[in-house]
Write a protein that holds these residues in place. Structure first.
Motif, PDB file in Angstrom:
ATOM      1  N   LEU A   1      60.166   8.611  11.568  1.00  0.00           N
ATOM      2  CA  LEU A   1      59.402   8.633  10.373  1.00  0.00           C
ATOM      3  C   LEU A   1      59.706   9.846   9.684  1.00  0.00           C
ATOM      4  O   LEU A   1      59.110  10.091   8.577  1.00  0.00           O
ATOM      5  CB  LEU A   1      57.850   8.584  10.715  1.00  0.00           C
ATOM      6  N   ALA A   2      60.259  10.803  10.064  1.00  0.00           N
ATOM      7  CA  ALA A   2      60.370  12.210   9.407  1.00  0.00           C
ATOM      8  C   ALA A   2      61.401  12.049   8.296  1.00  0.00           C
ATOM      9  O   ALA A   2      62.585  11.726   8.636  1.00  0.00           O
ATOM     10  CB  ALA A   2      60.560  13.326  10.316  1.00  0.00           C
ATOM     11  N   ASP A   3      61.421  12.518   7.114  1.00  0.00           N
ATOM     12  CA  ASP A   3      62.138  12.814   6.123  1.00  0.00           C
ATOM     13  C   ASP A   3      62.948  14.313   6.325  1.00  0.00           C
ATOM     14  O   ASP A   3      63.853  14.467   6.033  1.00  0.00           O
ATOM     15  CB  ASP A   3      61.730  12.835   4.834  1.00  0.00           C
TER      16      ASP A   3
ATOM     17  N   VAL B   1      57.780  12.902   3.907  1.00  0.00           N
ATOM     18  CA  VAL B   1      57.410  13.139   5.199  1.00  0.00           C
ATOM     19  C   VAL B   1      58.125  14.416   5.869  1.00  0.00           C
ATOM     20  O   VAL B   1      59.300  14.228   6.070  1.00  0.00           O
ATOM     21  CB  VAL B   1      57.441  11.854   6.166  1.00  0.00           C
ATOM     22  N   ILE B   2      57.228  15.518   6.003  1.00  0.00           N
ATOM     23  CA  ILE B   2      57.618  16.525   6.660  1.00  0.00           C
ATOM     24  C   ILE B   2      57.102  16.643   7.980  1.00  0.00           C
ATOM     25  O   ILE B   2      55.858  16.924   8.259  1.00  0.00           O
ATOM     26  CB  ILE B   2      57.515  17.743   6.062  1.00  0.00           C
TER      27      ILE B   2
ATOM     28  N   ILE C   1      52.599   4.166  15.857  1.00  0.00           N
ATOM     29  CA  ILE C   1      52.396   5.006  14.829  1.00  0.00           C
ATOM     30  C   ILE C   1      52.093   3.937  13.513  1.00  0.00           C
ATOM     31  O   ILE C   1      52.824   3.256  12.962  1.00  0.00           O
ATOM     32  CB  ILE C   1      53.415   6.093  14.387  1.00  0.00           C
ATOM     33  N   ASP C   2      50.999   4.521  12.696  1.00  0.00           N
ATOM     34  CA  ASP C   2      50.645   3.520  11.627  1.00  0.00           C
ATOM     35  C   ASP C   2      50.125   4.452  10.502  1.00  0.00           C
ATOM     36  O   ASP C   2      48.900   4.823  10.767  1.00  0.00           O
ATOM     37  CB  ASP C   2      49.793   2.257  11.859  1.00  0.00           C
TER      38      ASP C   2
ATOM     39  N   ILE D   1      52.646  16.388   4.965  1.00  0.00           N
ATOM     40  CA  ILE D   1      52.760  17.228   6.318  1.00  0.00           C
ATOM     41  C   ILE D   1      52.171  16.258   7.527  1.00  0.00           C
ATOM     42  O   ILE D   1      51.054  16.284   7.629  1.00  0.00           O
ATOM     43  CB  ILE D   1      52.387  18.488   6.123  1.00  0.00           C
ATOM     44  N   VAL D   2      52.998  16.280   8.484  1.00  0.00           N
ATOM     45  CA  VAL D   2      52.365  15.610   9.746  1.00  0.00           C
ATOM     46  C   VAL D   2      52.690  16.617  10.627  1.00  0.00           C
ATOM     47  O   VAL D   2      53.934  17.065  10.974  1.00  0.00           O
ATOM     48  CB  VAL D   2      53.422  14.216   9.997  1.00  0.00           C
TER      49      VAL D   2
END
Length: 671
Positions: free
Chosen positions: A556-558, A482-483, A473-474, A521-522
C-alpha cells in the motif's frame, strides 16, 4: 537441450519407463545417495538373478566390477557403467563424502578409450550449437574457474601462489582405471616427465600429487626419489586454478585435472587417451582416430558437464541442472573453508548455543567457554564493540531473511551474517557487506541474473525478515501519497550506531510530516513491540497499522521513510522509493534519498539486483534445517515459502513469555 545421458535407460519388460537394474557391488547398497540418484534417474536397483532384458550396474572398472561383468556375460544382460561426475564433493569418496552427481553410461565408462562411450558419442554427434545453451556453459565454466572448484575441493585457498613460469605435471594414482583403460601405463608417466623437461629446458617442473596419494590412500607414480634439482613435488592442497594460472604448460596422462586445464585456457599435452582428448583442445601423443570433430571449450564443457551427468540437489531431493550443483558446492565450501579451524563463541545467549553449533560446528568444535586459544572468535555483534575487535573476532548477527517468527520470540534462525571487519548496521566502521556492495557493479551477468531471479521470488511470495502473518488492511488516504514509516526498537543497535539527530519513532514521524506535509503517514509498529517482547511507544500518525505483515504494508506504500529499518531494504526490492533519516547498510549507494551524510567509503552505484546479490547471496550464511547442512540462498527462500523452517523449543517458548512479561528489562537477556 536437457540434462542427462543421451542413451536412455532400457525399460524392463512390462514397464513403460523404469529400468530394473541388478547389482553385485556392495557400494550400491551402502551408498545411500548413489542409490537415490539412480532411482531418480529411472533405475530400480535390485538384488537377484537378472534376465536378458535386465541391466546390471557396475561401478566403472573398480575391482568389484568384474562380478557384474561376469554375470552380464552369463545372463546376456546389458551393463550400466556408473561413476562419479566431474564435480563431486569437497573431500574424496574414500573419505566418505557422497557425490553430487553421477555419470551413467550404457556403452562403457567414459574413461575407457577402447571404444565409444555415451559421452564420446554425445560429443561427436550432439549439435552443441544452441547459443543460449552455450552461453549457460560459458557462465558455468567461468563460475567454476572463479571459485576454483574441481572434482574434489579439499583445498587451502590461503596458500601463496607459486612463482610463475613453471611446467605443471599431473600425477595420478597407480593402477587407476582411467590409466589402464585410457591408453596409459607406468611408462607413460616416465615418458611424460622426460618430455616436460626436454620441451622446457629452462623451466621448473612442478609435479602435482593426487589427493588420494597425499592422504595415504593410494600410491602415486612420482615421489621424492624421482626428483632432480629442477623438480618439486607439490603435495599442498592448492586449488587447481591457482596452479594453472602460473603454468606455462600442463602435462598429463589422463588426469581429470587435464580437463580443468582446458577450462582454464591451457592446451594440455596428453600422453593417454582421456575423454577430453582428440577434440582439438589438447596436444595428443596418442591420437584417437575416430575422434575427428573439433570442439570449442564451451562445447566440450556443455557436453561433459551439462548433458552427460545426472546432477543431484540434496536439499530438494531431485535431479537438477549444473548451476544448482554449483550453488550447493558454494554453500558447502564456504562452511568448510571458514569453519574447519573451529571457533570459540562469546557474547551468545544460552538459547542460541545449539543453533550456533549446528550452523558453525559441522567441521570442527564450537565451544562456549572463556578459555582463550588460537581459534577464531564468534561474537554476537550487538553485545560487543565492533571497534575494539581482535584480528580473530568475527561478529555474528541475524540474516535479512531470518525465520517464520521473531528473534525475540527465540525462533531459531535460518540465516546469519558474519563480518570480520565491523557489522552491517554500524556505518562508523567498514564492514564486509560494505565491501561486497562496493564490488557488486563488477559482478558478472550470470550473478546479477541469479540475484534478479531470487529477488523476484522473494517479492512474489511476500517474504521479509520475519515473515509474520497479518490481517486485512482497509483505509482511505483520500488520494494522498501514502508514506509508510516502520517503527523500530529505539535502543536497538542499528539505532544507536546508525542514526543522528533523529533517533526515535516520534522524531522520525515529525521529520516525515515536515518533509512531506501533504502525505498520508502510516506507522507500522515494530513486530517485537506489537508482540510485547520489547518496550516502545507509538507516535502520532494518520494511521497505525497493527497486526500487519511487512509485505502487506509495502503493497500500500507509495514511499517508505525510515531511520535504519530493514523494511527500507525490502521496499527497494519491490521498487518502492525510500527516504533514509539514518544510515542503514542500503543507504549511500544512489538507491535511496538520504537525509544523513553516508560514509564516503560508499562510492559504488549498484543496481538493485547487484545490491541484492551482495546482501542476500554473498553476505549471509543459510542453514537448511531438513538436511542439517549449509545451503544456498535459494534453498533458504524455498524453506520460508513452504514454512518448513525451525520452530522454537518448548523451553524457548517459556523464556520468550518471560521476556514478554518483563519487556522493559529485555536488554538483560536479548541479543
Amino acid at each position: 537441450m536437457t540434462t542427462g545421458t543421451q542413451v536412455p535407460p532400457r525399460p524392463a519388460p512390462g514397464t513403460s519407463h523404469r529400468a530394473r537394474v541388478f547389482y553385485f557391488n556392495s557400494g550400491f547398497f551402502t551408498q545411500k545417495q548413489v542409490r537415490r540418484i539412480l532411482d531418480l534417474a529411472g533405475y530400480d536397483l535390485t538384488l537377484g538373478k537378472p534376465g536378458p532384458d535386465d541391466q546390471i550396474a557396475v561401478w566403472g572398472k573398480s575391482p568389484k566390477s568384474g562380478r557384474g561383468e561376469k554375470v552380464g556375460d552369463l545372463r546376456g544382460a546389458q551393463l550400466v557403467h556408473v561413476e562419479d561426475a566431474f564435480l563431486r564433493s569437497i573431500k574424496t569418496g574414500r573419505a566418505g563424502e557422497p557425490p553430487l552427481g553421477l555419470t551413467i553410461d550404457h556403452q562403457r565408462p567414459y574413461f575407457d578409450s577402447s571404444g565409444p562411450s555415451d559421452l564420446e558419442t554425445l560429443l561427436a554427434t550432439e549439435p552443441l550449437d544452441d547459443a543460449a545453451f552455450l552461453n549457460r556453459a560459458r557462465a558455468a565454466m567461468e563460475r567454476l574457474n572463479t571459485r576454483q572448484f574441481s572434482k574434489y575441493n579439499d583445498f587451502d585457498f590461503d596458500l601463496p601462489d607459486p612463482d610463475p613460469g613453471y611446467v605443471l605435471v599431473l600425477d595420478q594414482t597407480r593402477d587407476d582405471a582411467s590409466i589402464t583403460y585410457g591408453g596409459g601405463s607406468v611408462a607413460s608417466f616416465r615418458e611424460m616427465l622426460v618430455f616436460a623437461q626436454q620441451d622446457h629446458p629452462d623451466a621448473r617442473i612442478l609435479i602435482k600429487s593426487h589427493p588420494d596419494t597425499v592422504a595415504g590412500f593410494r600410491e602415486g607414480h612420482f615421489g621424492p626419489e624421482h626428483l632432480n634439482e629442477r623438480m618439486e613435488l607439490v603435495t599442498a592442497p592448492f586449488p587447481p586454478q591457482q596452479l594453472f594460472e602460473g603454468a606455462r604448460a600442463v602435462y598429463t596422462v589422463s588426469s581429470g585435472m587435464g580437463f580443468k586445464a582446458i577450462m582454464a585456457g591451457h592446451k594440455p599435452i596428453v600422453f593417454g587417451q582421456p575423454f577430453y582428448a582428440g577434440w582439438g583442445l589438447t596436444e595428443d601423443h596418442q591420437p584417437i582416430d575416430r575422434r575427428q570433430r573439433r570442439l570449442t571449450r564451451a562445447q566440450l564443457f556443455a557436453g561433459a558437464m551439462m548433458l552427460y551427468p545426472k546432477w543431484y540437489d540434496p536439499y530438494r531431493d531431485e535431479l537438477c541442472e549444473l548451476e544448482q550443483v554449483i550453488n550447493t558446492l558454494e554453500a558447502l565450501m564456504r562452511s568448510y573453508t571458514e569453519d574447519r579451524a573451529g571457533y570459540r563463541a562469546v557474547n551468545m545467549s544460552r538459547w542460541k548455543h545449539p543453533h550456533m553449533t549446528a550452523i558453525f560446528g559441522q567441521h570442527a568444535e564450537v565451544s562456549f567457554d572463556t578459555v582463550s586459544d588460537e581459534r577464531p572468535v564468534l561474537s554476537w555483534a550487538s553485545k560487543g564493540d565492533a571497534n575494539e575487535s581482535t584480528e580473530r573476532e568475527i561478529r555474528v548477527e541475524d540474516g535479512f531473511l531470518r525465520s517464520h517468527g521473531l528473534g525475540a520470540d527465540l525462533i531459531p534462525p535460518l540465516s546469519l551474517v558474519t563480518d570480520r571487519q565491523g557489522i552491517y548496521y554500524d556505518p562508523a566502521a567498514p564492514s564486509d557487506l560494505e565491501d561486497l556492495i562496493n564490488d557488486s557493479p563488477a559482478l558478472p551477468s550470470y550473478a546479477v541474473e541469479r540475484a534478479a531471479k531470487l529477488r523476484r521470488k522473494i517479492v512474489k511470495h511476500g517474504l521479509s525478515k520475519y515473515n509474520l502473518a497479518g490481517g486485512e488492511i482497509d483505509f482511505d488516504a483520500g488520494g494522498r501519497e501514502v508514506i509508510l514509516v516502520p517503527g523500530q526498537v529505539e535502543d536497538d543497535a542499528s539505532i544507536i550506531h546508525g542514526t543522528g539527530a533523529i533517533a526515535t519513532n516520534s522524531a522520525l514521524v515529525n521529520a516525515v510530516r515536515k518533509d512531506y506535509p501533504e502525505a498520508f503517514i502510516v506507522f507500522k509498529p515494530h513486530p517485537d513491540v506489537e508482540a510485547r517482547l520489547r518496550a516502545g511507544a507509538e507516535p502520532q500518525a494518520d494511521l497505525i497499522l497493527r497486526d500487519t505483515s511487512a509485505a502487506q504494508a509495502l503493497e500500500l506504500a507509495d514511499r517508505v521513510s525510515t531511520m535504519t529499518s530493514l523494511l527500507g531494504f525490502e521496499a527497494l526490492l519491490r521498487g518502492v522509493p525510500v527516504t533514509c533519516y539514518g544510515v542503514p547498510f542500503y543507504a549511500g549507494w544512489g538507491l535511496t534519498e538520504d537525509r544523513m551524510e553516508p560514509p564516503t567509503r560508499r562510492h559504488a552505484r549498484p543496481s538493485i539486483d547487484q545490491l541484492t546479490h551482495a546482501a542476500l547471496i554473498d553476505y549471509p550464511r543459510y542453514f537448511d534445517p531438513k538436511t542439517g547442512q549449509a545451503c544456498p540462498a535459494e534453498v533458504g527462500v524455498d524453506r520460508l515459502i513452504s514454512g518448513d523452517v525451525p520452530k522454537p523449543a518448548r523451553n524457548n517458548r517459556l523464556l520468550s513469555k518471560l521476556q514478554s512479561a518483563f519487556a522493559r528489562f529485555a536488554p538483560l537477556w536479548r541479543g
